[in-house]
Write a protein that holds these residues in place. Structure first.
Motif, short mmCIF file in Angstrom:
data_model
loop_
_atom_site.label_atom_id
_atom_site.label_comp_id
_atom_site.label_asym_id
_atom_site.label_seq_id
_atom_site.Cartn_x
_atom_site.Cartn_y
_atom_site.Cartn_z
N MET A 1 1.50 -46.14 37.23
CA MET A 1 0.89 -45.73 38.49
C MET A 1 0.59 -44.24 38.54
O MET A 1 -0.34 -43.81 39.21
CB MET A 1 1.79 -46.12 39.66
CG MET A 1 1.66 -47.59 40.00
SD MET A 1 2.82 -48.10 41.25
CE MET A 1 2.45 -46.96 42.54
N TYR A 2 1.39 -43.47 37.82
CA TYR A 2 1.17 -42.03 37.84
C TYR A 2 -0.22 -41.71 37.30
O TYR A 2 -0.89 -40.80 37.76
CB TYR A 2 2.25 -41.34 37.00
CG TYR A 2 2.27 -39.84 37.15
CD1 TYR A 2 2.65 -39.27 38.36
CD2 TYR A 2 1.91 -39.01 36.11
CE1 TYR A 2 2.66 -37.90 38.51
CE2 TYR A 2 1.92 -37.64 36.26
CZ TYR A 2 2.29 -37.09 37.46
OH TYR A 2 2.29 -35.73 37.62
N ARG A 3 -0.67 -42.51 36.32
CA ARG A 3 -2.00 -42.26 35.75
C ARG A 3 -3.11 -42.51 36.76
O ARG A 3 -4.17 -41.91 36.67
CB ARG A 3 -2.23 -43.20 34.55
CG ARG A 3 -1.28 -42.98 33.41
CD ARG A 3 -1.59 -43.95 32.30
NE ARG A 3 -1.63 -45.33 32.83
CZ ARG A 3 -2.15 -46.35 32.18
NH1 ARG A 3 -2.69 -46.18 31.01
NH2 ARG A 3 -2.13 -47.56 32.71
N ASN B 1 -3.69 -39.30 38.57
CA ASN B 1 -3.75 -38.03 37.85
C ASN B 1 -4.68 -37.95 36.67
O ASN B 1 -4.72 -36.94 36.00
CB ASN B 1 -2.34 -37.62 37.42
CG ASN B 1 -1.69 -36.82 38.49
OD1 ASN B 1 -2.08 -35.70 38.75
ND2 ASN B 1 -0.72 -37.41 39.15
#
Lengths: 291, 448, 465
Positions: free
Chosen positions: A242-244, A247
């Motif tokens: 999910m961080y991707r 970002n």
């Protein structure tokens, strides 16, 4: 800072209580605000801004688009979710065992080198963890525990060094009187039995606290997990995946999906946390006093 | 097993040292002498192979069907939005080339920035074939994450792609990658109902201010920032050798031209409508944005009927105006150094296929990436694309992006951040010149 | 825990005395020992095995054999190159394939492991000698030697702690100690973007990197390091004490007599602990972007004309981070304080009230001293934790904004630890990252030592029991 108003007059008390309530309501709103936003955004329809970020709060059109995308066939979200659940469960179990073992030894035994060991671990704890990231990567790689083997690798790293976090638990054991041990020994129990049969049942709060803290950590691990699992999306945990979404430029319009995913993670953990809150508070308070 | 005729180009001494390198690589006795020999050999090997490669012709490209390529697994990293496209293409490739049937190919969604970082962290654990933006080339070569491409494959890169793309795939004289797009540049997307005249920066900003909208440009990025500096006539390039080292820096920022550019950036920052950023998905109030083709879908959706594109505007400082320039960049596909000769051949064939005219055209049709292949560029669909034609117009005003040391990007961010923080708002020309001089000196210090 | 030392000199001389005594005992054991003992000097565990101490003997022997196997099959290969970290570079074969030469990284890593194992072997060898000596003495004095059964039983009883500690200690050794020693060594090499294994070699450079850290020239790290160090300390101070006092205030407020739904208020606050930070903080960070929610509403309501540069102005960013950290930290402190506040005897307040003290006086005279006394260690761990508070900084500001005066990609809100991370990931500048890591350790250690000595609640550990 808000102070108590101990005047005996009822009116004064009422006034001060009213102020206190007002402050508490304000605080609650501030603390809940980001979560309310997350929930609202997660229900925003794709027709508005195409799932990207917007600068207003209330969606003009509510829909389940983002959730549908997460549950959709192409989505790997539940694969990642499952990975994280597996990692969290195993880390929780093993870490609890490790911490209990270390805490019991340090609390009940006085052996040569004990002080030295404790001081050594204290010093080790002062080194920043990121320092050793690349080294750990290559150590794990040696055993095939990166990329496709990243899940067992992350479990191993998660608990292997957890013995150093014994402070809270040892503090708790220290408060259980040693005379109980003596009594059990007179009855013929050996120390392993004392640990298993007598001490553990007495330590339910601290066991639950330890397990809960260990369970929650892997859900937030996006740095280390991405370092170990890189380039193998089947091994990602939910945080890395999910961080991707927010970002990198490869993911256009994933913002509402990020919010929805965040809700899906937060809700079960919050419920679990609320159920075990009592033990958590006990552990935190005890740990703070013992340091 | 197929081996190139090495005796042609490689001297006897080199062969000896190579064999020592092969045999002694993992065993115990390695002396300082062999190292020197090997390093020397490595540097001379690549051009030598180039020379030799052109003489032995069909062998490498045609990949004869009767050779046994064995079995293996090949990993490909591509950006998430082209993963399914790449899957389809690779499946097609394996169907057309049954001699590679022993290989299973797996694609993974790894963004271009992450790909480079991950490859550098652990080359051996990284993908066999991976996509990356051209600015990472020097880093990847110096970390040993790219194999030199020689012979027919190098010739293919040169002949099939536009000159900029072919140049972007080289370090020194050695080719290291296959180009896939020539669209890694930026231009202006704008809302027709807000911006009336997209040719002047001042007017765009004024229109945005009047409409209560924002103008987005990522001036703290080393990629967007040169739009001003290069536009004003400055130079900033680095020379590299074949090993990915930076040998010298050509820069003239600390001049009147540089001063004009910096002032233009500062003026832009002073506008209340200015927002630093270049990602449409996190921009919330767009009147106009400087962005690339990868956001064209999102921009069309956002602006709807008012969707429009143009080359970058002109900026005006103290009465003189100049056209904004910038970088024209490329996306590449590279292969990591392989230890198995068969697998290397398969990887080369796949990478070449992914870079071919047909695949590039198909990629444009699937996800809108502008081709670097000259044949594909001439196709009607590509020529008719609004965003791509705006980009083409802009690219005519830019320089092909060369190689920059990693520290440069960070330094440019520092300069941009300092402007955005407002520290130069009231600075005199002399003070700004000192800043530019610092910038120039630091840039030079990155080249040894 | 901390015992008063009687000077470094005394410690050093005591150490050398101990070494001498050990050497002497090794000598006397050999000269006075029987042949079984003498053979044990070479074949560990031989003596115990011959004296029917099978478990102990087998353990010693197994350790020796395991060590030899490790060194022959693996360790020696890396150990021999540790002084140079490899000399054989990478090369390409004529057919285009690569042949990797020495891998400096693995040479250093496994070379160190081998060195540590050698040290441990010496330790075990020493234990092996003591074991022989003790057995001989037992036999001489006619006492029975412990049986295998007895040995096993003792591992579940008086030696149970060693059974329990064995695996956790091994884990800490492999996953903490070894990597830390490795990274300390990296600080003395030139391992960076231009010297990356396996394609390139790196080697020892002595104190070069430390010189760079303290060089204040244009490209030197000195100025940046000092700037970031100061901000790290300021941040840790505010993040700790502001959270502490505000958290205590909230706890007092909720504990206040007459306030209902105490549990509800607490639960609302505690939710922030349960929601993963990378979700909540990342969202909050976007809220304060130049075109984010907060600026948009403030402008819509006409409170401000132009967007507030929350993340791009260094001062604003620093203040905002400290304020937003309250959102993260207050619930935690509140939890800690709630229980403790209830422990303060009510009659203290009662008598103060009779003396005519107002609430503020009571807080300053009674509540605060008690809380500070009890939560001293907590404050210390909070402070050192905040020195390394990666998540809050990285997710909120990413360390920005950068500035022309700062090198190495550092920004004004970077802590040492986020800078370390950036150097590792973005620049692959491992050598400087390692140097900064050592500095982080130094700062943490100094702060801990100084504060620990000042804590009022540092008492004899046994006193709790």
């Amino acid at each position: 800072m808000k102070e108590k108003e101990p005047k005996m007059h009822m009116q004064h008390r009422r006034l001060s209580n009213a102020i206190a309530y007002a402050v508490l309501i304000l605080i609650s709103l501030i603390w809940l605000f980001p979560f309310i936003c997350l929930v609202l955004q997660s229900f925003r329809s794709y027709t508005e801004g195409g799932g990207a970020m917007v600068n207003y709060l209330l969606p003009k059109k509510f829909s389940l688009d983002s959730y549908k995308a997460l549950f959709g066939e192409e989505s790997q979200f539940f694969k990642w979710y499952g990975n994280t659940l597996i990692i969290a469960t195993f880390v929780s179990i093993f870490q609890t065992i490790f911490i209990l073992a270390v805490s019991y030894s340090l609390s009940r035994f006085r052996f040569k080198g004990r002080e030295l060991l404790m001081r050594f671990w204290l010093i080790l704890g002062m080194f920043p963890g990121f320092l050793s990231m690349i080294c750990l990567y290559f150590l794990l790689k040696q055993f095939g525990l990166t990329q496709s083997g990243a899940i067992p690798g992350l479990i191993l790293v998660g608990f292997a060094s957890s013995g150093m976090g014994y402070y809270v638990c040892k503090g708790y054991f220290d408060t259980i009187p040693k005379s109980l041990d003596e009594a059990a020994r007179i009855d013929g129990a050996n120390r392993a039995q004392i640990f298993g049969i007598m001490l553990l049942p007495l330590s339910k709060p601290i066991v639950i606290y330890t397990a809960l803290v260990a369970f929650m950590a892997p859900w937030c691990d996006y740095i280390f997990a991405s370092y170990i699992a890189f380039g193998y999306s089947d091994s990602y945990n939910v945080a890395v995946a999910m961080y991707r979404w927010v970002n990198t430029n490869d993911y256009q319009g994933y913002f509402t999906r990020f919010c929805a995913g965040g809700i899906l993670i937060a809700v079960p953990i919050t419920i679990l946390f609320m159920c075990l809150q009592k033990y958590y508070v006990e552990g935190v308070t005890g740990g703070a006093v013992k340091g | 097993m197929k081996r190139k005729a090495l005796a042609l180009a490689v001297s006897a001494a080199m062969v000896v040292s190579m064999l020592t390198a092969c045999g002694g690589g993992n065993s115990s006795s390695g002396s300082a002498e062999t190292t020197a020999a090997t390093t020397a050999a490595t540097t001379t090997a690549a051009p030598a192979e180039n020379a030799g490669g052109s003489s032995d012709t069909e062998e490498t490209t045609a990949a004869p069907a009767d050779v046994d390529y064995g079995t293996g697994e090949i990993t490909i990293w591509v950006a998430d939005n082209v993963q399914s496209f790449t899957d389809e293409q690779v499946a097609k490739f394996l169907e057309e080339n049954p001699q590679f049937a022993g290989y299973t190919v797996r694609t993974e969604p790894v963004g271009e920035g992450d790909a480079a970082n991950n490859m550098i962290t652990d080359v051996e654990g990284g993908a066999d074939i991976y996509g990356f933006a051209q600015d990472q080339l020097a880093r990847l070569v110096s970390a040993g994450a790219l194999m030199p491409i020689s012979g027919d494959y190098a010739a293919f890169v040169d002949s099939e792609n536009d000159a900029g793309a072919a140049g972007a795939a080289k370090m020194g004289d050695t080719t290291f990658a296959f180009p896939v797009t020539s669209d890694n540049g930026y231009f202006l997307y704008y809302d027709k109902s807000v911006v009336t005249d997209p040719t002047s920066l001042d007017k765009i900003v004024a229109d945005c201010e009047a409409a209560g909208k924002s103008f987005y440009m990522e001036i703290n990025s080393g990629w967007y920032q040169p739009a001003f500096f290069f536009g004003a006539g400055c130079t900033l390039t680095y020379d590299t050798d074949d090993m990915g080292n930076f040998t010298s820096c050509n820069i003239d920022y600390a001049t009147d031209k540089g001063l004009t550019a910096l002032k233009a950036i500062i003026n832009l920052h002073k506008s209340p409508a200015f927002v630093n950023g270049s990602s449409l998905s996190s921009a919330t109030n767009v009147g106009a944005i400087v962005d690339g083709t990868w956001d064209s879908g999102a921009a069309q959706e956002l602006f709807g009927e008012n969707y429009a594109c143009a080359k970058l505007p002109t900026a005006t400082v103290d009465g003189t105006s100049f056209q904004l320039g910038g970088f024209g960049g490329f996306k590449l596909i590279g292969i990591k150094p392989q230890t198995d000769a068969n697998k290397m051949q398969v990887c080369l064939a796949i990478a070449q296929f992914l870079s071919s005219a047909d695949t590039q055209l198909a990629r444009y049709e699937a996800v809108g990436w502008g081709p670097s292949n000259v044949t594909a560029q001439q196709s009607d669909v590509v020529k008719a694309d609004v965003a791509l034609s705006a980009l083409a117009e802009q690219l005519a005003l830019t320089i092909p992006q060369g190689q920059y040391p990693n520290d440069y990007w960070s330094l440019a961010t520092s300069l941009g951040d300092t402007v955005i923080a407002g520290e130069y708002d009231n600075a005199t020309d002399d003070e700004l010149m000192t800043v530019l001089q610092d910038f120039e000196n630091t840039c030079k210090s990155y080249a040894q | 825990m901390e015992k008063k030392s009687s000077g470094v000199f005394a410690k050093v001389s005591a150490f050398f005395k101990a070494v001498a005594a050990n050497l002497k005992e090794i000598g006397t054991t050999f000269t006075e020992g029987d042949w079984k003992t003498k053979v044990s000097y070479v074949i560990m565990g031989f003596g115990p095995l011959m004296r029917k101490q099978y478990l102990r003997g087998a353990a010693f022997l197994a350790i020796e054999l395991g060590f030899i196997y490790y060194m022959v099959s693996f360790g020696a290969f890396y150990l021999k190159d540790i002084t140079t970290l490899g000399t054989q570079g990478r090369g390409f074969n004529p057919d285009g394939t690569v042949s990797y030469g020495d891998n400096s990284f693995l040479i250093l890593l496994y070379g160190l492991l081998s060195l540590i194992l050698i040290a441990l072997l010496i330790l075990v060898w020493r234990m092996n000698i003591s074991e022989n000596r003790r057995e001989e003495q037992h036999i001489k004095e006619g006492r029975p030697l412990p049986t295998v059964m007895h040995d096993i039983k003792s591992l579940l009883d008086e030696k149970f702690c060693f059974t329990l500690l064995a695996i956790p200690t091994l884990g800490i050794f492999v996953f903490i100690v070894l990597p830390i020693i490795f990274m300390i060594c990296i600080a003395f090499t030139n391992y960076d973007a231009n010297h990356q294994a396996p394609a390139q070699l790196f080697t020892w450079v002595g104190l070069e990197n430390f010189k760079n850290l303290f060089s204040f020239g244009q490209a030197g790290f000195g100025g940046t390091f000092i700037t970031i160090l100061i901000w790290t300390l300021i941040w840790a101070f505010f993040a700790t004490f502001l959270n502490y006092f505000m958290g205590m205030a909230v706890a007092i407020l909720i504990n206040k007599k007459g306030i209902k739904f105490k549990k509800l208020w607490r639960t609302i606050l505690v939710m922030t602990i349960a929601v993963p930070q990378f979700v909540s903080l990342l969202y909050v960070s976007k809220m304060f972007a130049a075109d984010g929610l907060v600026n948009a509403y403030l402008m819509k309501w006409g409170i401000i004309k132009t967007a507030i540069p929350f993340w791009t102005n260094a001062t604003y960013a620093k203040i905002l981070i400290i304020v937003l950290n309250l959102w993260v930290g207050i619930p935690y402190v509140m939890l800690v304080c709630t229980g403790l506040l209830m422990n303060i005897p009510e009659d203290l307040y009662e008598s103060a009230r009779i003396d005519g003290a107002n609430p503020i006086q009571m807080f300053v005279k009674i509540t605060l001293p008690y809380m500070l006394f009890v939560t001293g260690p907590f404050l210390l761990t909070q402070f050192t934790g905040n020195l390394n508070n990666f998540n809050v900084i990285y997710l909120l500001s990413g360390g920005g904004p950068q500035h022309m005066k700062l090198v190495g990609g550092a920004g004004y809100t970077d802590l040492l630890v986020t800078w370390l991370y950036k150097l590792t990931i973005n620049d692959t500048n491992y050598k400087m990252a390692a140097v900064i890591g050592i500095m982080v350790f130094a700062v943490t250690a100094v702060v801990s030592l100084v504060v620990y000595g000042m804590l009022p609640s540092v008492r004899d550990e046994e006193g709790f029991q």
